[in-house]
Design an enzyme around this catalytic site. Structure first.
Site, PDB file in Angstrom:
ATOM      1  N   TYR A   2       0.814  -1.210   0.000  1.00  7.92           N
ATOM      2  CA  TYR A   2       0.000   0.000   0.000  1.00  7.92           C
ATOM      3  C   TYR A   2       0.856   1.272   0.000  1.00  7.92           C
ATOM      4  CZ  TYR A   2      -3.595  -3.318   1.568  1.00  7.92           C
ATOM      5  OH  TYR A   2      -4.441  -4.375   1.677  1.00  7.92           O
ATOM      6  N   HIS A  60      -0.970 -11.496   3.716  1.00  6.58           N
ATOM      7  CA  HIS A  60      -1.984 -10.810   2.918  1.00  6.58           C
ATOM      8  C   HIS A  60      -2.947 -11.762   2.208  1.00  6.58           C
ATOM      9  CE1 HIS A  60      -2.722  -6.897   0.480  1.00  6.58           C
ATOM     10  NE2 HIS A  60      -3.795  -7.640   0.448  1.00  6.58           N
ATOM     11  N   SER A  91      -4.982 -13.184   6.192  1.00  9.47           N
ATOM     12  CA  SER A  91      -6.033 -12.474   5.484  1.00  9.47           C
ATOM     13  C   SER A  91      -6.372 -13.242   4.212  1.00  9.47           C
ATOM     14  CB  SER A  91      -5.556 -11.054   5.139  1.00  9.47           C
ATOM     15  OG  SER A  91      -6.568 -10.312   4.495  1.00  9.47           O
ATOM     16  N   GLN A 119      -8.563 -11.728   8.673  1.00 10.33           N
ATOM     17  CA  GLN A 119      -9.114 -10.515   8.060  1.00 10.33           C
ATOM     18  C   GLN A 119      -9.693 -10.843   6.682  1.00 10.33           C
ATOM     19  OE1 GLN A 119      -6.978  -7.148   5.979  1.00 10.33           O
ATOM     20  NE2 GLN A 119      -7.029  -6.306   8.048  1.00 10.33           N
ATOM     21  N   LEU A 148     -18.111  -1.664   4.027  1.00 11.22           N
ATOM     22  CA  LEU A 148     -19.098  -0.861   3.303  1.00 11.22           C
ATOM     23  C   LEU A 148     -19.185  -1.273   1.842  1.00 11.22           C
ATOM     24  CD1 LEU A 148     -18.277   2.648   4.833  1.00 11.22           C
ATOM     25  CD2 LEU A 148     -19.850   0.887   5.663  1.00 11.22           C
ATOM     26  N   SER A 189     -12.345   5.908   4.980  1.00 10.27           N
ATOM     27  CA  SER A 189     -12.829   7.154   4.391  1.00 10.27           C
ATOM     28  C   SER A 189     -11.746   8.209   4.516  1.00 10.27           C
ATOM     29  CB  SER A 189     -14.105   7.635   5.103  1.00 10.27           C
ATOM     30  OG  SER A 189     -14.550   8.854   4.533  1.00 10.27           O
ATOM     31  N   ARG A 194     -17.511  11.751   7.323  1.00 13.94           N
ATOM     32  CA  ARG A 194     -17.842  10.328   7.232  1.00 13.94           C
ATOM     33  C   ARG A 194     -17.052   9.503   8.236  1.00 13.94           C
ATOM     34  NH1 ARG A 194     -18.147   9.649   0.630  1.00 13.94           N
ATOM     35  NH2 ARG A 194     -20.203  10.630   0.370  1.00 13.94           N
TER      36      ARG A 194
END
Length: 231
Positions: A2, A60, A91, A119, A148, A189, A194
């Site tokens: 990331y 991951h 994950s 995860q 979400l 977010s 938010r």
């Protein structure tokens, strides 16, 4: 992967907060699977983030085949034993990957550590009942990324109907659903309003009828699904 370890590490240092009050997670990327590569990845992440330890490191995804997966796990266990990481987990592992890892841990006796966290992408349109039950039966923390659904379900009538009942947004309903399933939701977010809204989910509770309405029966990942893509 990331590319945010350095930024996060510096933000912690510049925040004025005590390090123990911040929970810092990173991952072993797909290209670093296997014992030696994972050892190097851990050291590289510590240097990049300018940290003495991580609170959690996750593998991951179940890339690389059985030998690589188990080698990566052994490297995480060593890092945990040496104090470089507090908790370790996985994950995107399917039940067959979890069974494989559990057998490996059992074969190690007391030196195989334990899975602290699993995860996954989790929301009412991807509840992964089989995986969640496997983890929760073993008292493993279940973290829900993309709770979400990347915003793709905000138009759903069921979310608006339930939200109207409690004076809450569709996003708040989805986060509350995850909490009541026993998950740790990780909403994302960059909008201050938010972020605040996402945290205002502890003043209401979905009833049995709501939870039943959110049991959609769908299996709809919004991104990838390594739980079924790898042997």
């Amino acid at each position: 992967m990331y590319r945010n370890e350095k930024a996060c590490g510096r933000a912690i240092k510049n925040s004025g907060l005590d390090r123990s009050s911040v929970f810092f997670t990173t991952k072993i990327p797909p290209g670093s699977m296997g014992y030696e590569r994972t050892k190097r990845a851990i050291e590289s992440s510590l240097r990049e983030a300018e940290q003495e330890y991580f609170d959690l490191i996750l593998i991951h995804a179940p890339y690389g085949g059985k030998q690589a997966r188990l080698g990566s796990w052994d490297a995480l266990v060593e890092a945990q034993q040496s104090g470089k990481v507090r908790s370790i987990g996985v994950s995107n592992y399917g039940v067959h990957h979890l069974d494989e890892l559990e057998a490996h841990i059992t074969s190690k006796g007391g030196s195989g550590s334990k899975i602290d966290v699993g995860q996954y992408e989790l929301h009412p349109w991807l509840d992964r009942t089989d995986i969640a039950e496997w983890l929760q039966k073993r008292n493993i923390v279940v973290e829900a990324y993309s709770p979400l659904a990347h915003g793709t379900r905000m138009h759903e009538r069921v979310l608006h109907d339930i939200g109207k009942k409690y004076g809450k947004s569709p996003a708040q309903v989805m986060i509350r659903w995850g909490l009541q399933r026993g998950f740790v939701p990780l909403p994302k977010s960059v909008t201050s309003a938010r972020i605040k809204e996402n945290a205002e989910v502890f003043d209401f509770q979905l009833d049995d009828e709501d939870m039943k309405a959110l049991k959609t029966g769908e299996y709809s990942p919004t991104d990838w699904d390594p739980t079924v893509d790898f042997d």
